[in-house]
Design a protein around this motif. Structure first.
Motif, PDB file in Angstrom:
ATOM      1  N   ARG A   1      -8.290  -8.069   0.430  1.00  0.00           N
ATOM      2  CA  ARG A   1      -8.242  -7.883  -1.104  1.00  0.00           C
ATOM      3  C   ARG A   1      -6.600  -7.754  -1.464  1.00  0.00           C
ATOM      4  N   LEU A   2      -5.990  -6.794  -0.830  1.00  0.00           N
ATOM      5  CA  LEU A   2      -4.661  -6.841  -0.881  1.00  0.00           C
ATOM      6  C   LEU A   2      -3.831  -7.828  -0.713  1.00  0.00           C
ATOM      7  N   ARG A   3      -4.048  -8.853   0.353  1.00  0.00           N
ATOM      8  CA  ARG A   3      -3.476  -9.778   0.531  1.00  0.00           C
ATOM      9  C   ARG A   3      -3.596 -11.137  -0.292  1.00  0.00           C
ATOM     10  N   PHE A   4      -4.994 -11.256  -0.721  1.00  0.00           N
ATOM     11  CA  PHE A   4      -5.322 -12.322  -1.678  1.00  0.00           C
ATOM     12  C   PHE A   4      -5.974 -11.892  -2.831  1.00  0.00           C
ATOM     13  N   PRO A   5      -5.440 -11.308  -3.728  1.00  0.00           N
ATOM     14  CA  PRO A   5      -5.855 -10.725  -4.806  1.00  0.00           C
ATOM     15  C   PRO A   5      -6.585 -11.617  -5.703  1.00  0.00           C
ATOM     16  N   ASP A   6      -6.645 -12.782  -5.549  1.00  0.00           N
ATOM     17  CA  ASP A   6      -7.358 -13.963  -6.415  1.00  0.00           C
ATOM     18  C   ASP A   6      -8.840 -14.030  -5.964  1.00  0.00           C
ATOM     19  N   GLU A   7      -9.092 -13.469  -4.733  1.00  0.00           N
ATOM     20  CA  GLU A   7     -10.435 -13.784  -4.330  1.00  0.00           C
ATOM     21  C   GLU A   7     -11.194 -12.298  -4.030  1.00  0.00           C
TER      22      GLU A   7
END
Length: 318
Positions: free
Chosen positions: A127-133
């Protein structure tokens, strides 16, 4: 005359709190020595006195020499010491952790030892790496699959942005020159990010080995943390360096990444992210009471702690 060995060690109450210290001090091409309870840095321009109790982490870069007496006072004042590459880009070794508390290490061990919480931390990292997912409910296999697709998409997007032909990730361990310039830049950026993450993990007193995504290696947690910033910082910068000039792409990438890390205050961000991942939302800060004290407790039943330094043979706890 008072000698170093006869000076009494500083007590925790006399030390400067971590929150009030300089987060880190970088030195290079000098000799680090001791003058009373200060350290001195001597180079061609003269000698600078630095109060040792105000240092959070001392980063020793290329060309530094440090005396035994200097290391002694740094140990007494609770400063962490790391040996690093130019401007702190690479991490080589460290002394004691910056923290006197085991709170983060214990939190990491608890999260790691339970299969459910270990997966929850892995999802939080995604979630930290890809906050849009939203990775809630994803299995480990699904997480790895999505992460792989996102990284491949990042490579393609950066190639399109910079106009560099992209034929896939190529890396031969031990042979840096085997890849094309952009792959060399990606490798150089990744190695630098591993060094930065290792320095932060060691300074916080966490275990480099207890990873939540990577496993089976002494630096598994370091690799976890470094990967948090791969698609945001490392990969785009590597493509920029390869597009700018194919000559000396490795050294130029390391220097550019050093500057980008400074611009984005990545060290502070790493600390905040590690605390966010390991500590529960309602937990007291590890900078709270006891953080700067030599507080050693004993464990008893019911997950309770009792004071050490006492004989508990005649005491009943229920």
């Amino acid at each position: 005359m008072t000698t170093i060995s006869q000076r009494g060690a500083l007590t925790p109450r006399r030390l400067t709190r971590t929150a009030e210290r300089v987060s880190f001090l970088y030195l290079e091409r000098c000799t680090v020595h001791r003058d009373a309870n200060a350290i001195t840095a001597t180079d061609a321009e003269g000698t600078t006195h630095i109060p040792s109790a105000t240092i959070g982490t001392l980063l020793l870069g290329p060309g530094t020499r440090v005396t035994h007496q200097a290391m002694s006072v740094l140990g007494e004042t609770g400063a962490a010491v790391c040996w690093v590459g130019e401007h702190g880009v690479r991490y080589y070794a460290a002394g004691r952790a910056l923290s006197r508390s085991s709170a983060l290490m214990e939190a990491q061990a608890r999260q790691w030892a339970n299969a459910r919480s270990r997966l929850a931390v892995a999802r939080a990292m995604y979630r930290l790496r890809f906050p849009d997912e939203d990775p809630a409910g994803l299995t480990r296999h699904e997480l790895l699959g999505r992460e792989g697709r996102r990284v491949k998409a990042c490579y393609r997007a950066q190639a399109a942005r910079t106009g560099i032909p992209w034929h896939g990730r190529q890396y031969v361990p031990g042979d840096f020159g085997a890849g094309d310039p952009v792959n060399q830049a990606i490798t150089a950026a990744a190695q630098c990010m591993y060094g930065i993450a290792h320095a932060v993990v060691a300074s916080l007193g966490c275990s480099p080995a207890l990873g939540f995504i990577h496993s089976g290696h002494e630096l598994s947690f370091v690799l976890d943390i470094a990967d948090l910033y791969k698609t945001e910082i490392g990969i785009p910068l590597a493509f920029d360096m390869a597009a700018e000039n194919e000559e000396d792409v490795g050294p130029r990438t390391r220097r550019a990444l050093r500057d980008r890390i400074n611009e984005k205050s990545l060290l502070d961000r790493c600390v905040d992210d590690i605390k966010h991942l390991l500590l529960p939302p309602d937990a007291n800060s590890v900078d709270g009471p006891g953080k700067d004290q030599d507080m050693v407790m004993l464990q008893t039943d019911g997950n309770r702690h009792v004071a050490s330094g006492h004989n508990h043979g005649e005491v009943s706890w229920w």
